[in-house]
Design a protein around this motif. Structure first.
Motif, short mmCIF file in Angstrom:
data_model
loop_
_atom_site.label_atom_id
_atom_site.label_comp_id
_atom_site.label_asym_id
_atom_site.label_seq_id
_atom_site.Cartn_x
_atom_site.Cartn_y
_atom_site.Cartn_z
N LEU A 159 0.68 -1.08 -0.14
CA LEU A 159 0.20 0.03 -0.07
C LEU A 159 1.19 1.09 0.31
CD1 LEU A 159 -2.82 0.12 0.01
CD2 LEU A 159 -2.43 1.42 2.41
N LYS A 191 2.36 1.73 -3.80
CA LYS A 191 1.32 2.83 -3.84
C LYS A 191 0.99 4.27 -4.09
CE LYS A 191 -0.78 -1.48 -5.20
NZ LYS A 191 -2.40 -2.76 -4.76
N ARG A 221 3.86 5.68 -5.64
CA ARG A 221 3.29 6.06 -6.91
C ARG A 221 1.88 6.90 -7.14
NH1 ARG A 221 1.81 -0.06 -8.51
NH2 ARG A 221 1.13 0.96 -10.68
N ALA A 222 1.26 6.74 -6.39
CA ALA A 222 0.28 7.52 -6.42
C ALA A 222 0.04 9.37 -6.46
CB ALA A 222 -1.13 7.02 -5.83
N VAL A 235 2.01 9.98 -9.15
CA VAL A 235 0.70 9.93 -10.66
C VAL A 235 -0.08 11.73 -10.95
CG1 VAL A 235 -0.64 9.95 -11.99
CG2 VAL A 235 1.39 8.00 -11.42
N ASN A 236 -0.55 11.92 -9.47
CA ASN A 236 -1.68 13.19 -8.75
C ASN A 236 -1.22 13.39 -7.48
OD1 ASN A 236 -3.75 14.62 -8.22
ND2 ASN A 236 -4.58 13.24 -10.01
N GLY A 269 -4.90 14.17 -6.44
CA GLY A 269 -5.25 13.59 -5.79
C GLY A 269 -4.63 12.19 -4.67
N VAL A 289 -7.13 11.75 -0.57
CA VAL A 289 -7.25 10.91 0.05
C VAL A 289 -6.47 10.41 1.14
CG1 VAL A 289 -8.23 9.00 -1.67
CG2 VAL A 289 -5.40 8.52 -1.62
N ILE A 302 -2.86 10.85 1.44
CA ILE A 302 -1.57 10.17 1.95
C ILE A 302 -0.89 11.56 2.02
CG2 ILE A 302 0.03 9.71 -0.20
CD1 ILE A 302 -1.88 7.50 -1.00
N LEU A 305 -7.92 11.36 -10.30
CA LEU A 305 -7.76 10.00 -10.58
C LEU A 305 -6.32 9.68 -10.62
CD1 LEU A 305 -10.93 8.53 -11.97
CD2 LEU A 305 -10.35 8.82 -10.19
N PHE A 306 -5.84 8.77 -10.17
CA PHE A 306 -4.38 7.53 -10.35
C PHE A 306 -4.69 6.89 -11.84
CE2 PHE A 306 -5.38 7.19 -6.10
CZ PHE A 306 -4.21 9.16 -4.99
N SER A 329 -2.82 5.87 -14.08
CA SER A 329 -2.19 5.24 -14.57
C SER A 329 -1.79 3.98 -13.78
CB SER A 329 -0.67 5.37 -14.94
OG SER A 329 0.15 6.30 -14.08
N MET A 330 -3.10 3.96 -12.85
CA MET A 330 -2.87 2.63 -11.73
C MET A 330 -4.62 2.13 -11.99
SD MET A 330 -1.11 4.77 -8.52
CE MET A 330 -1.08 2.80 -8.15
N ASP A 354 -6.83 -0.73 -7.85
CA ASP A 354 -5.52 0.23 -6.81
C ASP A 354 -6.06 1.69 -6.29
OD1 ASP A 354 -3.80 -1.80 -6.33
OD2 ASP A 354 -2.62 -1.00 -8.32
N ARG A 367 -8.64 1.15 -3.66
CA ARG A 367 -7.59 0.58 -2.25
C ARG A 367 -7.46 1.55 -1.80
NH1 ARG A 367 -7.25 -4.37 -0.86
NH2 ARG A 367 -7.96 -6.27 -2.40
N LEU A 368 -6.64 2.87 -2.44
CA LEU A 368 -5.62 3.98 -1.90
C LEU A 368 -7.36 5.18 -0.74
CD1 LEU A 368 -3.40 4.63 -4.40
CD2 LEU A 368 -3.12 4.28 -2.38
N GLY A 369 -8.26 4.66 -1.95
CA GLY A 369 -9.36 5.63 -1.64
C GLY A 369 -9.34 5.20 -0.06
N PHE A 429 -6.85 4.32 2.52
CA PHE A 429 -5.25 5.11 2.87
C PHE A 429 -5.71 5.19 4.33
CE2 PHE A 429 -1.32 7.27 3.42
CZ PHE A 429 -0.69 7.00 3.39
N ARG A 448 -5.27 -5.11 4.95
CA ARG A 448 -5.97 -5.68 3.60
C ARG A 448 -7.18 -6.28 3.40
NH1 ARG A 448 -3.60 -6.09 -1.42
NH2 ARG A 448 -5.03 -7.31 -2.52
N ARG A 484 -14.18 6.40 -5.05
CA ARG A 484 -12.00 6.36 -3.92
C ARG A 484 -12.57 6.89 -3.12
NH1 ARG A 484 -7.40 9.76 -7.36
NH2 ARG A 484 -8.82 11.25 -6.09
#
Lengths: 345, 241
Positions: free
Chosen positions: A220, A223, A226-227, A230-231, A234, A238, A240, B89-90, B92-93, B97, B100-102, B104, B111, B151
């Motif tokens: 997690l 990811k 990566r998130a 990427v954004n 975004g 959430v 992060i 949104l992400f 490229s994911m 994913d 799931r990141l929602g 966080f 999990r 999300r």
């Protein structure tokens, strides 16, 4: 040029390329997550190498004191930025992270350094001393600038590079160092003799790459990093924390830099400023890979390593020139193709 | 009972130019509140300020707690979720994913808990389940909106803020999205909905505010607003039932 020389040069290139690949990966990672071009990467290589060499010689490495100072500075910086919102648990974590780790490293080094506890313990200790400097530097120098442009972050990175280079001279002196390798043995493959240390370098590089792949693909937190890349908005939406992500990215970069230094110091004499050129070659590979693609950067790093070893054979005076010139056609091709890495904010 | 969200005299400015001026607003627990108004009235600005994306003046209280010094991440942690106008949104994911990141915010639960949350989202938006392995960038506009809402819901927020969920979507999908919003009412989440589609927004909501050039010009129960002559003329058009 006979086949044996070709093989030796190739082997040399792959070993160097493996180190450049590690550095390139961490540059791409730090840039993607924080938009910082991590120029001080090379200093981490030198610090890792020289800290390990000092421990190998049974001396107290000066970098321990820098770690303590940086930890205290990071503690102060974080207390200031979070002064209005710092619940007790976060405070405890902050103190443990910024003061506890340097203190533990200091005490351990004091106990263990005179004993010369063997390469593995020395390597781990050197990692413990050098790696945390990266997240501390992030807190002190980059986190307060998180909203700034890429250019401002780059200027800060150059500043950190210069400061760390100067500190390196103070802490380790102008003399170069070498240290014992992980293995004295070698492997005979026909006419080619592969030193054990080279196998360690390639093996550890592959293991680290696989580990990073697993981290980014299956965990997690990986990811979440990566998130963030990427954004950024975004990711914040959430929950992060961009600061946390930046700290993890810097920690990984510090770890990779220090490990690279530990791996090369048995093969070549490392001076306080050796790391910069090595870091620049990693940077060249990262640029060729477009600062965005991990496999691209790793492959480019191998190419840079091989190109370097062959040019040092044919035109050793021009070896650096040839390697760094390789960037120009790639940049031209990239700009003609229109695939520009954009600064999204 | 303390409202989930209470704004008092909130103002937001872009480089000295006021975009939102002196807005006061309440969202009661479990209710749906909408802010309608023309383009450029400051609706999105207001939501972004509540979420902490933009700096604001005035008091923003969430479950009675002052959020003045809280950043975006801290507000998510406290139980706010924003579905922004641009979805964010992400890309490229994978869809899974992204979801799931929602969650966080609830990472400590592990999990398995996230997987249960995932199933609940898939029940709400079956389309997302079909596309769970696809990258978010490959989704259609409606699916992206579903993914953005999913999300946000993965965080199990106390307050869900939706910024123009119908923007750029085909009428049938807009109907689906609004249907989902009414379904969500049963889960007890409070919703603050920003919409240009005033008719649909007033139909699903309990209370409405009209925002014009950064100020609240009218407010009241949604059914009253929907019958108000000025609203009908300005936002609902003539000849409506």
């Amino acid at each position: 040029m006979d086949p044996t020389i070709t093989l030796i040069l190739l082997q040399d290139g792959i070993v160097n390329g493996a180190i450049y690949a590690l550095l390139a990966l961490s540059l791409v990672l730090v840039f993607a997550v924080t938009r910082v071009v991590f120029i001080p990467q090379g200093e981490f290589v030198a610090y890792g190498a020289l800290t390990y060499a000092a421990l190998d010689a049974g001396q107290m490495p000066g970098s321990v004191w820098l770690l303590c100072a940086l930890g205290a500075a990071a503690c102060g910086a974080s207390l200031w930025t979070q002064r209005r919102m710092l619940p007790p648990r976060a405070l405890a974590r902050l103190l443990a992270g910024t003061l506890g780790i340097p203190l533990a490293a200091l005490l351990l080094t004091r106990e263990l350094a005179p004993l010369r506890p063997g390469v593995l313990v020395q390597a781990l200790l050197a990692l413990l001393i050098v790696t945390p400097m990266a997240p501390y530097l992030y807190r002190v120098a980059f986190r307060p600038l998180a909203q700034a442009s890429v250019l401002v972050l780059l200027i800060a990175a150059v500043g950190v590079h210069l400061a760390m280079g100067g500190m390196g001279l103070v802490l380790f002196g102008p003399e170069g160092s070498r240290a014992a390798g992980f293995s004295d043995g070698s492997l005979d493959l026909g006419s080619l003799t592969v030193p054990g240390q080279s196998l360690w370098i390639v093996g550890l590089t592959l293991a680290l790459m696989l580990g990073l792949y697993g981290f980014f693909e299956f965990t997690l937190y990986g990811k979440a990093l990566r998130a963030t890349a990427v954004n950024r908005l975004g990711a914040r939406l959430v929950g992060i924390g961009t600061a946390q992500s930046g700290e993890i990215a810097f920690s990984l970069a510090g770890l990779i830099g220090a490990l690279s230094g530990i791996l090369i110091v048995p093969l070549t004499t490392v001076y306080y400023d050796t790391g910069f050129i090595i870091g620049l070659k990693g940077f060249t590979a990262a640029i060729i890979g477009g600062m965005a693609s991990y496999p691209g950067a790793a492959l480019a790093a191998l190419a840079v390593g091989v190109l370097e070893s062959f040019s040092s054979f044919w035109a050793s005076a021009f070896k650096e020139v040839i390697v760094f010139t390789a960037i120009i056609p790639v940049l031209l091709w990239r700009s003609l193709r229109g695939g520009v890495v954009e600064d999204e904010e | 009972m303390t409202p989930v969200l209470e704004l008092q005299n909130v103002s937001v400015a872009y480089g000295g130019i006021p975009a939102v001026t002196g807005v006061s607003l309440r969202v009661a627990a479990g209710s749906i509140v909408t802010v309608i108004g023309p383009n450029g009235a400051g609706k999105s600005t207001l939501l972004n300020a509540v979420m902490g994306v933009l700096p604001a003046q005035g008091s923003i209280r969430f479950n009675g707690r002052d959020l003045r010094d809280a950043g975006v991440e801290a507000r998510v942690q406290a139980g706010m979720s924003l579905v922004p106008e641009l979805r964010e949104l992400f890309a490229s994911m994978s869809v899974e994913d992204n979801l799931r990141l929602g969650a966080f915010r609830h990472r400590a639960e592990g999990r398995a808990a996230a997987t249960r949350g995932l199933d609940a989202i898939f029940a709400l938006f079956p389309r997302l389940q079909e596309r769970r392995r696809q990258k978010a960038a490959t989704l259609s506009g409606g699916e992206r909106q579903m993914l953005a809402m999913g999300r946000a819901l993965m965080a199990r927020p106390a307050l869900l803020m939706l910024d123009e969920p119908s923007l750029g979507l085909a009428p049938l999908i807009v109907r689906d999205i609004f249907h989902t919003i009414t379904e969500l009412r049963r889960t007890g989440v409070a919703i603050l909905l920003i919409e240009q589609n005033a008719r649909a927004a007033l139909q699903v909501s309990d209370h409405g505010y009209v925002l014009e050039t950064g100020r609240v010009t009218l407010q009241g129960p949604s059914s009253d607003l929907a019958a108000d002559k000025r609203i009908v003329e300005l936002y609902l058009g003539h000849g409506t039932q």
